[in-house]
Design an enzyme around this catalytic site. Structure first.
Site, PDB file in Angstrom:
ATOM      1  N   GLU A   1      -1.493  -5.540   8.513  1.00  0.00           N
ATOM      2  CA  GLU A   1      -0.669  -4.738   9.590  1.00  0.00           C
ATOM      3  C   GLU A   1      -1.243  -5.250  11.118  1.00  0.00           C
ATOM      4  O   GLU A   1      -2.429  -5.156  11.228  1.00  0.00           O
ATOM      5  CB  GLU A   1      -0.354  -3.515   9.583  1.00  0.00           C
ATOM      6  CG  GLU A   1       0.285  -3.119   8.160  1.00  0.00           C
ATOM      7  CD  GLU A   1       0.333  -1.455   8.085  1.00  0.00           C
ATOM      8  OE1 GLU A   1      -0.017  -0.703   8.910  1.00  0.00           O
ATOM      9  OE2 GLU A   1       0.671  -1.183   7.093  1.00  0.00           O
TER      10      GLU A   1
ATOM     11  N   ASP B   1       0.732  -1.153  -0.057  1.00  0.00           N
ATOM     12  CA  ASP B   1       0.144   0.084   0.125  1.00  0.00           C
ATOM     13  C   ASP B   1       0.772   1.331  -0.081  1.00  0.00           C
ATOM     14  O   ASP B   1       0.471   2.297  -0.048  1.00  0.00           O
ATOM     15  CB  ASP B   1      -1.163  -0.124   0.976  1.00  0.00           C
ATOM     16  CG  ASP B   1      -0.436   0.117   2.287  1.00  0.00           C
ATOM     17  OD1 ASP B   1       0.876  -0.177   2.544  1.00  0.00           O
ATOM     18  OD2 ASP B   1      -1.093   0.231   3.593  1.00  0.00           O
ATOM     19  N   SER B   2       2.209   1.250  -0.216  1.00  0.00           N
ATOM     20  CA  SER B   2       3.300   2.028  -0.378  1.00  0.00           C
ATOM     21  C   SER B   2       2.814   2.671  -1.753  1.00  0.00           C
ATOM     22  O   SER B   2       3.308   3.729  -2.064  1.00  0.00           O
ATOM     23  CB  SER B   2       4.661   1.581  -0.197  1.00  0.00           C
ATOM     24  OG  SER B   2       4.706   0.547  -1.025  1.00  0.00           O
TER      25      SER B   2
ATOM     26  N   GLU C   1       9.064  -4.006  10.638  1.00  0.00           N
ATOM     27  CA  GLU C   1       9.422  -2.769  10.085  1.00  0.00           C
ATOM     28  C   GLU C   1      10.046  -1.740  11.047  1.00  0.00           C
ATOM     29  O   GLU C   1       9.236  -1.433  12.028  1.00  0.00           O
ATOM     30  CB  GLU C   1       8.157  -1.877   9.453  1.00  0.00           C
ATOM     31  CG  GLU C   1       8.756  -0.633   8.672  1.00  0.00           C
ATOM     32  CD  GLU C   1       7.593  -0.129   7.616  1.00  0.00           C
ATOM     33  OE1 GLU C   1       6.720  -1.040   7.209  1.00  0.00           O
ATOM     34  OE2 GLU C   1       7.724   0.963   7.121  1.00  0.00           O
TER      35      GLU C   1
HETATM   36  O1  KIV Z   1       3.715  -1.135   1.468  1.00  0.00           O
HETATM   37  C1  KIV Z   1       4.839  -1.540   1.812  1.00  0.00           C
HETATM   38  O2  KIV Z   1       5.738  -1.077   0.771  1.00  0.00           O
HETATM   39  C2  KIV Z   1       5.297  -2.190   2.744  1.00  0.00           C
HETATM   40  C3  KIV Z   1       6.659  -2.401   2.977  1.00  0.00           C
HETATM   41  C4  KIV Z   1       7.294  -1.146   3.423  1.00  0.00           C
HETATM   42  C5  KIV Z   1       6.721  -3.615   4.032  1.00  0.00           C
HETATM   43  O3  KIV Z   1       4.244  -2.645   3.548  1.00  0.00           O
END
Ligand code: KIV
Length: 297
Positions: A123, A53-54, A190
């Protein structure tokens, strides 16, 4: 020699990843959000492609990850899946997609699987065990994510290292044990101190995948745009930049802009030419068509 996650023929599954714990081959996961980035990640030999979700921050320009929906995630999972990678595709469940009810949680996880994910990530620790068990009940593998959980940015007061205090460190270990016992096949850690990551890694029989968690993890993950240098935000200290794709892009597009303005693009070789006969028939050049209208043989 028994195949490892990195030598096993395609495509990798969640059980392959779980079985890699302790085989001496660190796991590698990299994010990707579309077909070209997925091809780069897969052809580079990564074991897992995380459609994270980044996406919200590095592709869509938002300030946090809270802005993307399951439909957004599915759209990008599908683009990655069309490349048919060898790597396991992990689809990130976005904020609010697994917080409301078991039924909605399962429906959202299934949407990502139908888009092409082989597993989903969510998460949180013990608080999320109900969501984890609902998804596992429908036979979808789940990856956990502890430490700095960006979907909790407002609750934790920013993007900060987690687990610096004794109680917080113990809570991360307890959460990790609970997720692994519930059936998660791997856990992302993280932004936690390396000692905390080591305790978690030693306590679990499933792999830990670190990002800003030091070297004592069973694998590492980085965000594609961070590692290739494709954006200009200030990156955290755990990011190692392997390229300057932003610089390369600026240079390339800048030279194109200059060439167009100088009249040197396109050249004759970069142009589809009309035959002399057709130019004549259209009376394009009057009596004497220029010789350059005929392309080189
Ligand atoms: O959304 C993402 O890119 C992540 C990574 C930072 C592990 O959850």
């Amino acid at each position: 020699m028994a195949p490892t996650a990195s030598t096993r023929p395609r495509p990798l599954s969640a059980p392959d990843i779980a079985a890699a714990k302790g085989d001496g081959h660190p796991l590698v996961m990299v994010t990707a959000y579309d077909a070209p980035t997925a091809r780069i990640v897969d052809e580079s030999g990564a074991d897992m492609i995380l459609v994270g979700d980044s996406l919200a921050m590095v592709v869509l320009g938002y300030d946090d990850t809270l802005q993307v929906s399951t439909a957004d995630m599915a759209h990008h999972v599908a683009a990655v899946a069309r490349t048919k990678p060898r790597a396991l595709i992990v689809g990130d469940l976005p904020w609010l997609s697994y917080h409301l009810s078991r039924e909605e949680t399962v429906r959202n996880a299934a949407t990502l699987v139908r888009a092409g994910a082989g597993a989903v990530k969510l998460e949180g620790g013990r608080k999320r065990l109900d969501s984890v068990s609902a998804i596992l009940d429908t036979e979808i593998p789940v990856m956990g994510h502890l430490g700095l959980t960006p979907q909790s940015v407002h609750a934790i007061g920013g993007f900060k290292v987690q687990g610096r205090e004794l109680d917080a460190a113990r809570a991360i270990v307890d959460d990790a044990v609970a997720l692994a016992e519930a059936g998660c096949f791997a856990i992302v850690l993280e932004c936690v101190p390396d000692g905390v990551a080591r305790m978690v890694t030693d306590a679990l029989d499933v792999p830990t995948i670190g990002i800003g968690a030091g070297r004592h993890c069973d694998g590492q993950v980085l965000v594609f745009h961070d590692l290739v240098g494709l954006e200009d935000r200030k990156v955290p200290k755990f990011v190692r930049r392997y390229a300057d794709m932003l610089g390369m892009g600026l240079d390339a597009v800048g030279r194109f802009v200059a060439d167009v303005r100088a009249g040197t693009f396109p050249s004759s070789e970069e142009t589809y030419h009309m035959t002399d006969r057709m130019a004549e028939a259209l009376d394009l050049y009057g009596e004497a068509p220029p010789v350059s209208v005929t392309p080189p043989a």
